[in-house]
Design a protein around this motif. Sequence first.
Motif, PDB file in Angstrom:
ATOM      1  N   TYR A 305       0.782  -1.230   0.000  1.00  0.00           N
ATOM      2  CA  TYR A 305       0.000   0.000   0.000  1.00  0.00           C
ATOM      3  C   TYR A 305       0.818   1.287   0.000  1.00  0.00           C
ATOM      4  CZ  TYR A 305      -3.439  -3.521   1.337  1.00  0.00           C
ATOM      5  OH  TYR A 305      -4.229  -4.655   1.368  1.00  0.00           O
ATOM      6  N   THR A 306       2.125   1.226   0.236  1.00  0.00           N
ATOM      7  CA  THR A 306       2.899   2.475   0.280  1.00  0.00           C
ATOM      8  C   THR A 306       3.933   2.561  -0.830  1.00  0.00           C
ATOM      9  OG1 THR A 306       4.589   1.638   1.809  1.00  0.00           O
ATOM     10  CG2 THR A 306       2.605   2.604   2.776  1.00  0.00           C
ATOM     11  N   THR A 307       4.042   1.526  -1.652  1.00  0.00           N
ATOM     12  CA  THR A 307       4.917   1.629  -2.818  1.00  0.00           C
ATOM     13  C   THR A 307       4.205   2.391  -3.926  1.00  0.00           C
ATOM     14  OG1 THR A 307       4.182  -0.610  -3.395  1.00  0.00           O
ATOM     15  CG2 THR A 307       6.344  -0.404  -2.372  1.00  0.00           C
ATOM     16  N   LYS A 308       4.965   2.835  -4.894  1.00  0.00           N
ATOM     17  CA  LYS A 308       4.443   3.706  -5.946  1.00  0.00           C
ATOM     18  C   LYS A 308       4.138   2.955  -7.239  1.00  0.00           C
ATOM     19  CE  LYS A 308       5.725   8.092  -8.191  1.00  0.00           C
ATOM     20  NZ  LYS A 308       6.802   9.127  -8.277  1.00  0.00           N
ATOM     21  N   HIS A 309       4.879   1.858  -7.492  1.00  0.00           N
ATOM     22  CA  HIS A 309       4.819   1.219  -8.804  1.00  0.00           C
ATOM     23  C   HIS A 309       4.280  -0.211  -8.788  1.00  0.00           C
ATOM     24  CE1 HIS A 309       6.996   4.452 -10.906  1.00  0.00           C
ATOM     25  NE2 HIS A 309       7.737   4.543  -9.818  1.00  0.00           N
ATOM     26  N   LEU A 310       3.802  -0.686  -7.656  1.00  0.00           N
ATOM     27  CA  LEU A 310       3.361  -2.083  -7.590  1.00  0.00           C
ATOM     28  C   LEU A 310       2.272  -2.383  -8.614  1.00  0.00           C
ATOM     29  CD1 LEU A 310       3.330  -4.891  -6.313  1.00  0.00           C
ATOM     30  CD2 LEU A 310       1.737  -4.007  -4.585  1.00  0.00           C
ATOM     31  N   ASN A 311       1.356  -1.465  -8.794  1.00  0.00           N
ATOM     32  CA  ASN A 311       0.221  -1.709  -9.692  1.00  0.00           C
ATOM     33  C   ASN A 311       0.474  -1.285 -11.138  1.00  0.00           C
ATOM     34  OD1 ASN A 311      -1.477  -2.817  -7.653  1.00  0.00           O
ATOM     35  ND2 ASN A 311      -1.836  -0.732  -6.882  1.00  0.00           N
ATOM     36  N   ASP A 312       1.719  -0.936 -11.442  1.00  0.00           N
ATOM     37  CA  ASP A 312       2.050  -0.590 -12.832  1.00  0.00           C
ATOM     38  C   ASP A 312       1.917  -1.817 -13.727  1.00  0.00           C
ATOM     39  OD1 ASP A 312       2.606   1.869 -11.843  1.00  0.00           O
ATOM     40  OD2 ASP A 312       4.744   1.856 -12.326  1.00  0.00           O
ATOM     41  N   GLU A 313       1.661  -1.583 -14.997  1.00  0.00           N
ATOM     42  CA  GLU A 313       1.574  -2.688 -15.955  1.00  0.00           C
ATOM     43  C   GLU A 313       2.900  -3.415 -16.107  1.00  0.00           C
ATOM     44  OE1 GLU A 313       0.078  -1.266 -19.637  1.00  0.00           O
ATOM     45  OE2 GLU A 313      -1.920  -0.771 -18.848  1.00  0.00           O
ATOM     46  N   THR A 314       3.998  -2.723 -15.836  1.00  0.00           N
ATOM     47  CA  THR A 314       5.321  -3.331 -15.988  1.00  0.00           C
ATOM     48  C   THR A 314       5.680  -4.274 -14.840  1.00  0.00           C
ATOM     49  OG1 THR A 314       6.286  -1.364 -14.952  1.00  0.00           O
ATOM     50  CG2 THR A 314       6.238  -1.436 -17.369  1.00  0.00           C
ATOM     51  N   THR A 315       4.917  -4.241 -13.764  1.00  0.00           N
ATOM     52  CA  THR A 315       5.190  -5.128 -12.634  1.00  0.00           C
ATOM     53  C   THR A 315       4.752  -6.554 -12.990  1.00  0.00           C
ATOM     54  OG1 THR A 315       4.897  -3.355 -11.012  1.00  0.00           O
ATOM     55  CG2 THR A 315       4.704  -5.613 -10.206  1.00  0.00           C
ATOM     56  N   PRO A 316       5.636  -7.535 -12.903  1.00  0.00           N
ATOM     57  CA  PRO A 316       5.269  -8.916 -13.234  1.00  0.00           C
ATOM     58  C   PRO A 316       4.073  -9.404 -12.417  1.00  0.00           C
ATOM     59  CG  PRO A 316       7.650  -8.711 -13.006  1.00  0.00           C
ATOM     60  CD  PRO A 316       7.061  -7.404 -12.549  1.00  0.00           C
ATOM     61  N   LYS A 317       3.206 -10.159 -13.062  1.00  0.00           N
ATOM     62  CA  LYS A 317       2.009 -10.665 -12.381  1.00  0.00           C
ATOM     63  C   LYS A 317       2.358 -11.544 -11.193  1.00  0.00           C
ATOM     64  CE  LYS A 317      -1.143 -10.504 -16.343  1.00  0.00           C
ATOM     65  NZ  LYS A 317      -2.037 -11.277 -17.243  1.00  0.00           N
ATOM     66  N   GLN A 318       3.463 -12.266 -11.291  1.00  0.00           N
ATOM     67  CA  GLN A 318       3.848 -13.139 -10.188  1.00  0.00           C
ATOM     68  C   GLN A 318       4.099 -12.345  -8.915  1.00  0.00           C
ATOM     69  OE1 GLN A 318       7.286 -15.577 -10.930  1.00  0.00           O
ATOM     70  NE2 GLN A 318       7.112 -16.684  -9.010  1.00  0.00           N
TER      71      GLN A 318
END
Length: 326
Positions: A305-318
């Motif tokens: 909840y406090t990271t900035k890029h976790l939900n980016d499309e570039t973040t691997p689904k795993q």
Amino acid sequence: MGNLIRVLTRDLDSSGCNFFLDFEHAQPSEAERATFEKVKQVLEEGQEILEELQMYKGAGEEIRQAIQRPTVERLQQRAWAAVLPLVTKLHTFYDFSQKLESALCLLLDVFACAEAPPTQQLEQKQALAQQFAHILHFTLRFDELKMTTPAIQNDFSYYRRTISRMKINKLTGESQNEVDNELANRMSLFYACSTPMLKTLSDATDRFVSENPDVPLENTTDCLRTMASVCKVMLETPEYRSRFSSEETVLFCLRVMVGVIILFDHVHPHGAFIKTSNIDIKGCIRLLKEQSPNSVEGLLNALRYTTKHLNDETTPKQIKNMLQPN
């Protein structure tokens, strides 16, 4: 907090490097001493802050009675008297967040503005690296306690409602409020965040990068990346982990590892979760999940909840799946 730990890690140029990272006995050189002493004062106050937060009980019963019987002046005065000293404490916590921010920037200035590679910086300036780790440890510990103390927001919400009503009714009382409306608004934003200290440090790191355009961004991100790698190696290598004096040392390393990952994610343009970040995020998450759930749930939530890029499309689904709440 920890024993003398031998750390095996790899620098960004892939050359092996062995060094000791001492979380307990590292002493500053003369060149480091001025910065060390400034940060030391903040860390010592931080211990007092944590003790105060651990003992925070809240004024829930007094507030409940005052709300249920709003026409009984005695109960209104009792609730107000109970809340005022608590708000003073909350004000102290908020003010300390600004001191912590300044201490972090002092250390970032040391590590990010140096020409030597980050592994060498950590090895040669262990006393300051130790303080950097303790800042992150404090930050994650404070936020864990805050998230399990709902009385904080309940007390402060009651305070804000009451002073608004007093202003409308022109009943200011005999003493002046230490926390006026303007300050109360800033404090409200601070405590509304689930991890307020971590957000403070993330914002401070962002500002450090933007306000120092002559310092290459890689200097800051490489320092954070290396600290994360050091903590991970300490935790996953039985030879090193067996030297920990207690489970608290394990939690110390876990908090520091999570803290630097989050700071990295806020300042790196593409974040910590992509493969090119050179942070073994999957390995770090696995380490967290191998611990007792009760001890690390707050750290997993910090990544969620406090990271900035976790939900980016570039973040691997795993990685996204690994951080899904159970």
